[in-house]
Design an enzyme around this catalytic site. Structure first.
Site, PDB file in Angstrom:
ATOM      1  CE  LYS A   1       5.867   5.701  18.885  1.00  0.00           C
ATOM      2  NZ  LYS A   1       6.943   6.306  19.519  1.00  0.00           N
ATOM      3  CG  ASN A   2       6.062   8.566  16.069  1.00  0.00           C
ATOM      4  OD1 ASN A   2       6.716   8.224  17.223  1.00  0.00           O
ATOM      5  ND2 ASN A   2       6.148   7.503  15.269  1.00  0.00           N
TER       6      ASN A   2
ATOM      7  CB  CYS B   1      16.162   1.453  18.450  1.00  0.00           C
ATOM      8  SG  CYS B   1      14.353   1.339  18.907  1.00  0.00           S
TER       9      CYS B   1
ATOM     10  NE  ARG C   1      14.885   4.340  15.791  1.00  0.00           N
ATOM     11  CZ  ARG C   1      13.290   4.852  16.323  1.00  0.00           C
ATOM     12  NH1 ARG C   1      12.516   6.070  16.177  1.00  0.00           N
ATOM     13  NH2 ARG C   1      12.834   2.860  16.286  1.00  0.00           N
TER      14      ARG C   1
ATOM     15  CG  ASP D   1       7.360   3.810  12.601  1.00  0.00           C
ATOM     16  OD1 ASP D   1       8.217   3.157  11.901  1.00  0.00           O
ATOM     17  OD2 ASP D   1       6.933   4.275  12.911  1.00  0.00           O
TER      18      ASP D   1
ATOM     19  NE  ARG E   1       8.507   2.466  22.820  1.00  0.00           N
ATOM     20  CZ  ARG E   1       9.212   2.445  22.099  1.00  0.00           C
ATOM     21  NH1 ARG E   1       9.618   1.170  20.927  1.00  0.00           N
ATOM     22  NH2 ARG E   1       9.452   3.654  21.129  1.00  0.00           N
TER      23      ARG E   1
END
Length: 426
Positions: A22-23, A120, A125, A308, A400
């Site tokens: 995803k990133n 977030c 961020r 993460d 997500r």
């Protein structure tokens, strides 16, 4: 709101496949803004953030076609006409990567209006590093009513030193620099595989980039970019989550379609914990080595231990003999999973940026709340070894960034299922 029901006690056995990152996919989709031609991206994960990015691009006037059937992980993007170069708040409020369209929009259209990213759950961020760099490249930036507006006839190359390492900042300014006039030198850049992946796409589109994957990147601006076809990197965080799932359940799990080169820091820690590891070209197998042992971690920018993976590793630490200290250096509020793990029987205390996990503690099933994407993953791991049936609420956080995680885990022996509202809506 969907929930997961997980019954613990089953070791995970077999092979589980990793989806695209995803990133990596999000900045690569944003990069399509830089050309009028079609950009085709393969190995796109089917997760909620990708759908949000699709809506964002379409709202600006782009044509985005998400594949289906055998081509379900392929996306065609054509930004021939960007009639409305605005990242609207109602679309980007659920996704922190919204600032990634700032650089490509101003580089291509000379104007960008982007809703300021809010905080977030895991911490702020700040976007100031992006703005400072764009101003150095000649952009005029104003702020009103929660939006940032940037304008420039054409950006100019500049020498930019990031005050701190920023992944989205590096990606954003890299995209701005490829169409800027002259040469841009970026220092103190993020070295993450996602940055390298974006640079590979931009190069395929005709950009001139040297040094991606190192802390210094040199970009020679070009007048125009063309279309390209690019395959997205495997998701190293999903791969790491599955490796920890295999380890925590004492299973024998082969994590396939990953890039082991991106997992160095995590594999080292798993070995210190006593997990047996076999590394192949595009897969990693984890097997139980008996009792898990405690190993301290400290999160750092790549190639250090990823922030993460911190929450998921903490779940593993609850099942390791001894005391584990977990130091979080990237985000200031990333221990929201701790109280939920403690409700399941973990023994974790937090002081500032350091969490201390005393193991091994038997975990019991409980009803727990998912607070963010990676916290959700840590609760799934804990539930896989807890006694009884746990209910995980707010799993939309999970959706997500993890593609059909419950189906993948079920395929290797986990007892997990998704359920909607227990009672029908009135």
């Amino acid at each position: 709101m969907d929930k997961f029901v997980v019954r613990g006690g089953n070791p995970l056995l077999g092979t589980i496949k990793v989806s695209g990152a995803k990133n990596s996919a999000l900045p690569c989709m944003a990069a399509a803004i830089l050309t009028e031609d079609e950009v085709i991206l393969e190995n796109i994960p089917q997760v909620q953030d990708i759908e949000t990015e699709r809506k964002l691009l379409v709202s600006m006037g782009a044509e985005v076609q998400l594949g289906y059937g055998r081509a379900q992980h392929r996306t065609h993007i054509r930004c021939a006409l960007l009639s409305d170069p605005v990242a609207k708040y109602e679309i980007v409020k659920t996704m922190r990567a919204s600032s990634l369209v700032l650089g490509p929009l101003i580089a291509r259209t000379g104007m960008a209006r982007v809703a300021m990213p809010g905080g977030c759950a895991i911490g702020g961020r700040p976007i100031d590093l992006h703005l400072k760099a764009l101003e150095a490249m000649g952009a005029k930036i104003t702020q009103d009513h929660g939006y940032l507006e940037a304008r420039a006839d054409r950006l100019r190359g500049a020498h930019i030193v990031f005050d701190k390492i920023t992944v989205t900042g590096t990606e954003d300014i890299l995209m701005a620099a490829v169409l800027a006039e002259g040469e841009t030198l970026l220092e103190n850049c993020a070295r993450e595989p996602e940055v390298t992946d974006l640079a590979a796409l931009l190069t395929a589109m005709g950009a001139e980039i040297e040094g991606a994957g190192t802390s210094t990147i040199k970009v020679k601006g070009v007048a125009k970019l063309h279309g390209a076809r690019h395959r997205i990197n495997p998701d190293r965080i999903e791969a790491g989550t599955f490796l920890l799932a295999g380890a925590i359940t004492g299973g024998d799990l082969n994590v396939d379609c990953c890039n082991p080169d991106h997992l160095g820091a995590l594999l080292l820690k798993l070995e210190q914990c006593g997990v047996k590891i076999d590394v192949g070209e595009d897969h990693v197998r984890v097997r139980s080595g008996g009792t898990l042992k405690a190993a301290d971690i400290s999160t750092e920018e790549y190639p250090g231990f990823p922030t993460d993976m911190q929450a998921q590793f903490m779940a593993l630490a609850t099942q390791a003999e001894g005391t584990t200290t977990v130091t979080e250096n990237i985000f200031e509020n990333r221990f929201m999973h701790v109280q939920e793990l403690n409700r399941m029987g973990a023994n974790i205390t937090v002081q500032g940026r350091v969490a201390t996990v005393r193991g091994k503690t038997p975990l019991q099933s409980a009803a727990v709340m998912c607070s963010d994407l990676r916290a959700s993953a840590s609760l799934v791991l804990a539930a896989l070894v807890a006694d009884g049936e746990s209910i995980l609420d707010r799993v939309y956080h999970m959706d997500r960034g993890y593609e059909r995680i419950e189906e993948k885990l079920r395929g290797v022996g986990a007892q997990i299922r998704r359920m909607g509202d227990v009672f029908a809506k009135k």
